[in-house]
Design a protein around this motif. Structure first.
Motif, PDB file in Angstrom:
ATOM      1  N   SER A  50       0.851  -1.189   0.000  1.00  0.00           N
ATOM      2  CA  SER A  50       0.000   0.000   0.000  1.00  0.00           C
ATOM      3  C   SER A  50       0.881   1.231   0.000  1.00  0.00           C
ATOM      4  O   SER A  50       2.055   1.162   0.385  1.00  0.00           O
ATOM      5  N   ILE A  51       0.333   2.296  -0.474  1.00  0.00           N
ATOM      6  CA  ILE A  51       1.064   3.556  -0.400  1.00  0.00           C
ATOM      7  C   ILE A  51       0.227   4.523   0.420  1.00  0.00           C
ATOM      8  O   ILE A  51      -0.931   4.794   0.093  1.00  0.00           O
ATOM      9  N   GLU A  52       0.815   5.000   1.482  1.00  0.00           N
ATOM     10  CA  GLU A  52       0.107   5.992   2.307  1.00  0.00           C
ATOM     11  C   GLU A  52       0.472   7.371   1.811  1.00  0.00           C
ATOM     12  O   GLU A  52       1.648   7.736   1.775  1.00  0.00           O
ATOM     13  N   ILE A  53      -0.528   8.121   1.444  1.00  0.00           N
ATOM     14  CA  ILE A  53      -0.235   9.466   0.952  1.00  0.00           C
ATOM     15  C   ILE A  53      -0.645  10.481   2.017  1.00  0.00           C
ATOM     16  O   ILE A  53      -1.783  10.487   2.491  1.00  0.00           O
ATOM     17  N   LYS A  54       0.332  11.289   2.400  1.00  0.00           N
ATOM     18  CA  LYS A  54       0.018  12.381   3.344  1.00  0.00           C
ATOM     19  C   LYS A  54       0.235  13.678   2.601  1.00  0.00           C
ATOM     20  O   LYS A  54       1.345  13.927   2.101  1.00  0.00           O
ATOM     21  N   GLN A  55      -0.835  14.437   2.479  1.00  0.00           N
ATOM     22  CA  GLN A  55      -0.674  15.727   1.813  1.00  0.00           C
ATOM     23  C   GLN A  55      -0.082  16.673   2.840  1.00  0.00           C
ATOM     24  O   GLN A  55      -0.718  17.008   3.840  1.00  0.00           O
ATOM     25  N   LEU A  56       1.174  17.094   2.663  1.00  0.00           N
ATOM     26  CA  LEU A  56       1.856  17.881   3.691  1.00  0.00           C
ATOM     27  C   LEU A  56       1.363  19.318   3.702  1.00  0.00           C
ATOM     28  O   LEU A  56       0.901  19.840   4.688  1.00  0.00           O
ATOM     29  N   LYS A  57       1.508  19.963   2.571  1.00  0.00           N
ATOM     30  CA  LYS A  57       1.042  21.334   2.457  1.00  0.00           C
ATOM     31  C   LYS A  57       0.598  21.492   1.024  1.00  0.00           C
ATOM     32  O   LYS A  57       0.358  20.488   0.346  1.00  0.00           O
ATOM     33  N   ASN A  58       0.489  22.694   0.564  1.00  0.00           N
ATOM     34  CA  ASN A  58       0.081  22.881  -0.812  1.00  0.00           C
ATOM     35  C   ASN A  58       1.063  22.250  -1.785  1.00  0.00           C
ATOM     36  O   ASN A  58       2.255  22.546  -1.780  1.00  0.00           O
ATOM     37  N   ALA A  59       0.519  21.373  -2.594  1.00  0.00           N
ATOM     38  CA  ALA A  59       1.316  20.777  -3.671  1.00  0.00           C
ATOM     39  C   ALA A  59       2.556  20.070  -3.179  1.00  0.00           C
ATOM     40  O   ALA A  59       3.577  20.061  -3.837  1.00  0.00           O
ATOM     41  N   ALA A  60       2.480  19.520  -1.999  1.00  0.00           N
ATOM     42  CA  ALA A  60       3.589  18.677  -1.544  1.00  0.00           C
ATOM     43  C   ALA A  60       2.998  17.444  -0.888  1.00  0.00           C
ATOM     44  O   ALA A  60       2.000  17.532  -0.186  1.00  0.00           O
ATOM     45  N   ALA A  61       3.611  16.277  -1.210  1.00  0.00           N
ATOM     46  CA  ALA A  61       3.045  15.046  -0.655  1.00  0.00           C
ATOM     47  C   ALA A  61       4.134  14.151  -0.095  1.00  0.00           C
ATOM     48  O   ALA A  61       5.280  14.178  -0.558  1.00  0.00           O
ATOM     49  N   HIS A  62       3.785  13.403   0.877  1.00  0.00           N
ATOM     50  CA  HIS A  62       4.691  12.412   1.447  1.00  0.00           C
ATOM     51  C   HIS A  62       4.104  11.044   1.175  1.00  0.00           C
ATOM     52  O   HIS A  62       2.968  10.752   1.520  1.00  0.00           O
ATOM     53  N   LEU A  63       4.877  10.219   0.486  1.00  0.00           N
ATOM     54  CA  LEU A  63       4.376   8.888   0.129  1.00  0.00           C
ATOM     55  C   LEU A  63       5.184   7.853   0.905  1.00  0.00           C
ATOM     56  O   LEU A  63       6.406   7.811   0.791  1.00  0.00           O
ATOM     57  N   ALA A  64       4.517   7.047   1.665  1.00  0.00           N
ATOM     58  CA  ALA A  64       5.207   5.967   2.365  1.00  0.00           C
ATOM     59  C   ALA A  64       4.798   4.651   1.739  1.00  0.00           C
ATOM     60  O   ALA A  64       3.606   4.332   1.643  1.00  0.00           O
ATOM     61  N   ILE A  65       5.798   3.906   1.254  1.00  0.00           N
ATOM     62  CA  ILE A  65       5.488   2.631   0.582  1.00  0.00           C
ATOM     63  C   ILE A  65       5.656   1.508   1.594  1.00  0.00           C
ATOM     64  O   ILE A  65       6.690   1.396   2.266  1.00  0.00           O
ATOM     65  N   ASN A  66       4.656   0.716   1.689  1.00  0.00           N
ATOM     66  CA  ASN A  66       4.743  -0.433   2.577  1.00  0.00           C
ATOM     67  C   ASN A  66       4.641  -1.712   1.768  1.00  0.00           C
ATOM     68  O   ASN A  66       3.788  -1.830   0.902  1.00  0.00           O
ATOM     69  N   GLY A  67       5.530  -2.634   2.061  1.00  0.00           N
ATOM     70  CA  GLY A  67       5.490  -3.918   1.362  1.00  0.00           C
ATOM     71  C   GLY A  67       6.407  -3.911   0.155  1.00  0.00           C
ATOM     72  O   GLY A  67       7.402  -3.196   0.107  1.00  0.00           O
ATOM     73  N   GLU A  68       6.052  -4.729  -0.819  1.00  0.00           N
ATOM     74  CA  GLU A  68       7.012  -4.938  -1.895  1.00  0.00           C
ATOM     75  C   GLU A  68       6.832  -3.953  -3.039  1.00  0.00           C
ATOM     76  O   GLU A  68       5.760  -3.372  -3.225  1.00  0.00           O
ATOM     77  N   MET A  69       7.906  -3.752  -3.784  1.00  0.00           N
ATOM     78  CA  MET A  69       7.857  -3.005  -5.036  1.00  0.00           C
ATOM     79  C   MET A  69       8.337  -3.963  -6.123  1.00  0.00           C
ATOM     80  O   MET A  69       9.519  -4.035  -6.433  1.00  0.00           O
ATOM     81  N   THR A  70       7.404  -4.730  -6.644  1.00  0.00           N
ATOM     82  CA  THR A  70       7.792  -5.751  -7.615  1.00  0.00           C
ATOM     83  C   THR A  70       6.866  -5.693  -8.807  1.00  0.00           C
ATOM     84  O   THR A  70       5.979  -4.856  -8.883  1.00  0.00           O
ATOM     85  N   ILE A  71       7.081  -6.604  -9.677  1.00  0.00           N
ATOM     86  CA  ILE A  71       6.283  -6.693 -10.894  1.00  0.00           C
ATOM     87  C   ILE A  71       4.805  -6.851 -10.557  1.00  0.00           C
ATOM     88  O   ILE A  71       3.936  -6.405 -11.288  1.00  0.00           O
ATOM     89  N   TYR A  72       4.546  -7.449  -9.384  1.00  0.00           N
ATOM     90  CA  TYR A  72       3.145  -7.700  -9.001  1.00  0.00           C
ATOM     91  C   TYR A  72       2.432  -6.429  -8.553  1.00  0.00           C
ATOM     92  O   TYR A  72       1.233  -6.316  -8.645  1.00  0.00           O
ATOM     93  N   THR A  73       3.208  -5.488  -8.036  1.00  0.00           N
ATOM     94  CA  THR A  73       2.589  -4.288  -7.493  1.00  0.00           C
ATOM     95  C   THR A  73       2.810  -3.086  -8.393  1.00  0.00           C
ATOM     96  O   THR A  73       2.237  -2.028  -8.169  1.00  0.00           O
ATOM     97  N   ALA A  74       3.660  -3.266  -9.409  1.00  0.00           N
ATOM     98  CA  ALA A  74       4.117  -2.123 -10.200  1.00  0.00           C
ATOM     99  C   ALA A  74       2.973  -1.339 -10.821  1.00  0.00           C
ATOM    100  O   ALA A  74       2.972  -0.104 -10.798  1.00  0.00           O
ATOM    101  N   LEU A  75       1.978  -2.074 -11.326  1.00  0.00           N
ATOM    102  CA  LEU A  75       0.902  -1.408 -12.036  1.00  0.00           C
ATOM    103  C   LEU A  75       0.132  -0.450 -11.120  1.00  0.00           C
ATOM    104  O   LEU A  75      -0.073   0.718 -11.443  1.00  0.00           O
ATOM    105  N   ASP A  76      -0.249  -0.956  -9.940  1.00  0.00           N
ATOM    106  CA  ASP A  76      -0.991  -0.134  -8.983  1.00  0.00           C
ATOM    107  C   ASP A  76      -0.161   1.046  -8.511  1.00  0.00           C
ATOM    108  O   ASP A  76      -0.632   2.181  -8.439  1.00  0.00           O
TER     109      ASP A  76
END
Lengths: 728, 110
Positions: free
Chosen positions: B2-28
């Motif tokens: 999953s990717i947790e998106i935290k909108q920090l301020k205007n036009a800035a985001a913090h993305l935290a990736i949890n779990g794998e980054m593989t061919i299986y998850t790449a599309l999402d």
């Protein structure tokens, strides 16, 4: 490596000589600056030294002599004037080259000392008049590789591996990273360039497709084969190029030098053998080459060039391999394992062996007659030795027909150009052996037949296309052994023979009567008759109706035969049957009325007792009923003598002989069994004798006649036809 | 994944990736990244939760970096997890991740 050393020695001597010549040439030029021959010799000296140094990879020498050579080239072409100044620079250059050669010979692996390098730059500056900004070192690494990262990678000690993954690689379960991890176990990954030039923008980018390309600089002692094995599983989804380190070039060159010089190998095989390439590299290149040949867009490149282009091997290695291949070819051609022997001596040897065979037969006869059982064993073993000697002696004269065949490539090429036809010559069975004298005599008839096929047989490309055939016609030359004979076939895929035309022409020429009743086969064979050509217009190649009869005569003079078969629209096949040798044969001896005859053993199908259950004779219709088949026959005694007068009924036997498809029975009084037959030609006066091809001397001094089986079979068949036609 | 998106301020985001980054998850993951790239001027990607990364995952990061560069979006990768570091080291991408043309440290020196 002794060959490498001796090559170095030659290089040293050669350079010394060339440089000395160069010096005296320069001195001559001082007094006569326009002597073009001397200028040429200067150029050649520099050029040759550069070339030889290239073979050994002496880069400092190459770099320096290259500049000198360019300057001299300009002088030679009149672009630059030679004056006292240039001559003195050239003299200095000559001295400097001597030093460079010394340095390279004494410590080939050490870098060029600073003072020499400095002199090089200085002299080049003086030679070219330009300042030499970069040092000589840059010429040390060969063909620097331009990567997408920009700039060159120094590859002196490292492998350069290029991995270009295909789009579907990830979907097919490949993980490029895992290959890199595995590669790490074999050595040190010095550097990796990752790039993805084809990755589409934004929404177009499919995260499941692979856009990654890697260039890996890799240090390892592993062989190319081992490194390639790492990527074995990826081979389908990835273009893999593995370029050996430059430092390996020397090793490869040395290995090439040390290669066995007794066989010529293919370039690819040579490079695989020394480890510069893997079989995969070669296959890949060959596939590319075949592909290029099919598409036919540009001229097909030689395999070596393709390999270099694919960046799997460096240019110098390929060049050296080619050179080695050429050397080996030459060596084999010149010294090789052959001894050249005067054909006359060989002929004499074979005559002697013939005499030996006869006297060994005589000895056997005496041993038999006196019933010397202990001598019998000795005689038997000597007999088998004599047989072996006979076979070996005859083999000495055997040559492969392939060489004769390949000479026709040129004929086909020239003739098809002349006629505006596209014709391919296919050769099969080139390794088939036959007697050298036969080969020599078959050349002319073959040339004639092939020209005929090219001219009359194969149609023009337009006609071929109209007939639904490929525009390119083909002529096949085929040779094979068949029951003691060699069969040579010339087959074309042309229009075939037009039997109506042949018949019309033959009738016009009075060869046959309009009510001929000939079979198709017999009609085709009419083209061997004198004065018959179906081509309306004679060309300068063939078609004058002179020749086919000569061809037939020549072949028959060799105790051979020729026949023709044709399918309209599909082509014509001419088969020539020839005996393997003209000297000694295995014969089967029979006798009638005290006279003995030899039938070549390979033509004997079987021997049967007359009037046995299997075999009945029908004198009226002139056939033998052999197990239910009608077999034409000849009574040899009746045929060659006046008919017997005595009434004493002898026990007769039938020898069934075959030639090609035809069979006949010879009725004889006695069967004497196998006999080694040394063929002695008959004298001039007997030359026209029909159905006897030669004679042989028997052990007891008597003479036996060798039968022309083919002719006799024909006679028997004709006789049978005549008698069968009679009202019973 | 999953990717947790935290909108920090205007036009800035913090993305935290949890779990794998593989061919299986790449599309999402690509869809998420693309969206964030559309709407922000600054992106922080926290890789600390990446348990596994393969070629597809790496390719995705390379893609994001390139897109960010082209749109003048400030992209920073932070808190690389062990698997990510390992891959970056293998390919010598390390500190230089994000150069328009990806070059390795060694390469720069030579």
């Amino acid at each position: 490596m002794s060959e490498f050393d001796s090559a170095l020695k030659i290089f040293a001597q050669e350079s010394e000589q060339l440089l000395q010549d160069m010096e005296s040439a320069l001195l001559t030029l001082e007094s006569d600056p326009n002597d073009s021959e001397t200028i040429n010799s200067l150029f050649r000296a520099m050029h040759t030294i550069k070339g030889s140094a290239g073979l050994f990879g002496f880069n400092p020498i190459i770099a320096f002599t290259h500049e000198a050579e360019s300057v001299l080239d300009k002088v030679r072409n009149g672009e630059r004037h030679i004056d006292a100044g240039l001559i003195s620079v050239l003299l200095d250059s000559k001295d400097h080259t001597t030093k460079l050669v010394d340095h390279c010979l004494n410590c080939p692996d050490a870098p060029l000392p600073d003072d020499l390098a400095a002199t090089s730059s200085l002299l080049i500056e003086r030679l070219t008049g330009k300042s030499q900004a970069h040092t000589l070192q840059s010429s040390d690494s060969l063909s620097p590789l331009h990567s997408e990262g920009g700039g060159d990678i120094s590859l002196d000690d490292s492998w350069l591996i290029s991995l270009d993954f295909k789009t579907d690689a990830l979907r097919n379960g490949m993980d490029p990273l895992s290959f890199l991890r595995y590669l790490k176990t074999l050595g040190e990954i010095k550097d990796v360039l990752t790039f993805f030039p084809d990755m589409p923008k934004d929404a177009e980018m499919d995260p499941e497709s692979c856009y990654l390309h890697f260039k890996i600089v890799f240090n390892s002692d592993a062989s190319k084969q081992t490194i390639e094995a790492v990527f074995e599983f990826a081979a389908d989804d990835c273009d893999i190029k593995i370029l050996p380190p430059n430092s390996k070039i020397d090793t490869y060159l040395q290995l090439l030098d040390a290669m066995d010089e007794n066989h010529v190998s293919l370039l690819g095989d040579m490079l695989v053998q020394i480890g510069a390439l893997t079989p995969n590299d070669v296959n890949h290149a060959l596939t590319n080459q075949a592909h290029a040949r099919q598409t036919d867009i540009e001229p097909v490149k030689p395999i070596g060039e393709i390999l270099v282009e694919q960046q799997v091997v460096q240019q110098p290695v390929v060049e050296q391999a080619l050179k080695k291949q050429e050397q080996t070819k030459q060596k084999i051609a010149t010294e090789s394992n052959y001894i050249r022997v005067d054909a006359g001596k060989l002929g004499h040897l074979i005559n002697l062996v013939g005499e030996l065979v006869i006297s060994s037969a005589a000895m056997n006869l005496i041993v038999d007659r006196h019933g010397l059982s202990d001598a019998g064993d000795v005689a038997a073993s000597m007999n088998s030795l004599v047989n072996a000697i006979r076979d070996t002696a005859l083999e000495l004269r055997m040559v492969q027909i392939g060489e004769t065949f390949s000479r026709f490539r040129r004929v086909v090429r020239d003739v098809s150009n002349e006629l505006g036809k596209e014709i391919e010559l296919k050769i099969y069975g080139g390794e088939t052996e036959l007697d050298k004298t036969v080969v020599e005599k078959i050349n002319d008839p073959l040339t004639h037949l092939i020209r005929n096929s090219l001219d009359h047989g194969i149609e023009s490309p337009e006609q071929r296309l109209a007939a639904g055939k490929p525009a390119q016609g083909s002529v096949q030359l085929n040779a094979y052994h068949e029951s003691g004979h060699i069969v040579i076939q010339i087959a074309d895929d042309g229009a075939g023979l037009n039997s109506e035309k042949i018949v019309a022409k033959a009738i016009a020429n009075g060869l046959i009567k309009p009510d001929h009743g000939l079979t198709q086969q017999e009609i085709y064979n009419l083209i061997f008759a004198a004065g018959l050509s179906t081509k309306e217009q004679a060309t300068n190649l063939s078609g004058r109706g002179v020749g086919m009869d000569v061809v037939k005569k020549n072949i028959e003079a060799l105790r051979g035969s020729v026949s023709i078969d044709s399918t309209p629209g599909e082509g014509t096949t001419i088969s020539i049957q020839l005996p393997l040798t003209l000297a000694i044969i295995d014969g089967f001896m029979v006798g009638t009325n005290e006279t003995r005859y030899i039938i070549p053993l390979n033509m004997v199908a079987e021997c049967i007792e007359m009037d046995s259950r299997e075999c009945e004779i029908n004198e009226v219709e002139h056939y033998i009923n052999l197990r239910g088949h009608a077999l034409p026959y000849l009574r040899l005694g009746d045929y060659f003598h006046s008919p017997k007068t005595e009434n004493a009924k002898k026990r007769e036997s039938v020898v069934v002989v075959k030639f090609g498809q035809d069979k006949a029975g010879f009725v004889v009084d006695a069967l004497h069994g196998e006999h080694q037959t040394v063929i002695k030609p008959l004298g001039k006066i007997f030359e026209k004798l029909k159905y006897i091809t030669g004679a042989t001397v028997l052990g007891d001094g008597n003479v036996a006649l060798i039968l022309d089986v083919q002719g006799l079979i024909e006679t028997a068949i004709n006789k049978r036809k005549k008698n069968a036609a009679l009202p019973a | 994944m999953s990717i947790e998106i935290k909108q920090l301020k205007n036009a800035a985001a913090h993305l935290a990736i949890n779990g794998e980054m593989t061919i299986y998850t790449a599309l999402d993951q690509k869809t998420t990244f693309s969206e964030c790239l559309e709407n922000n001027k600054e992106l922080q990607i926290d890789l600390s939760g990446v348990s596994e990364i393969d070629s597809a995952g790496l390719q995705l990061l390379l893609f994001v970096k390139r897109e960010a560069n082209e749109r003048h979006i400030k992209l920073s990768l932070i808190h690389h997890s062990q698997p990510v570091v390992e891959v970056f080291e293998l390919l010598n991408l390390g500190n230089h991740f994000g150069d328009p043309i990806v070059l390795s440290a060694n390469w720069k020196k030579t």
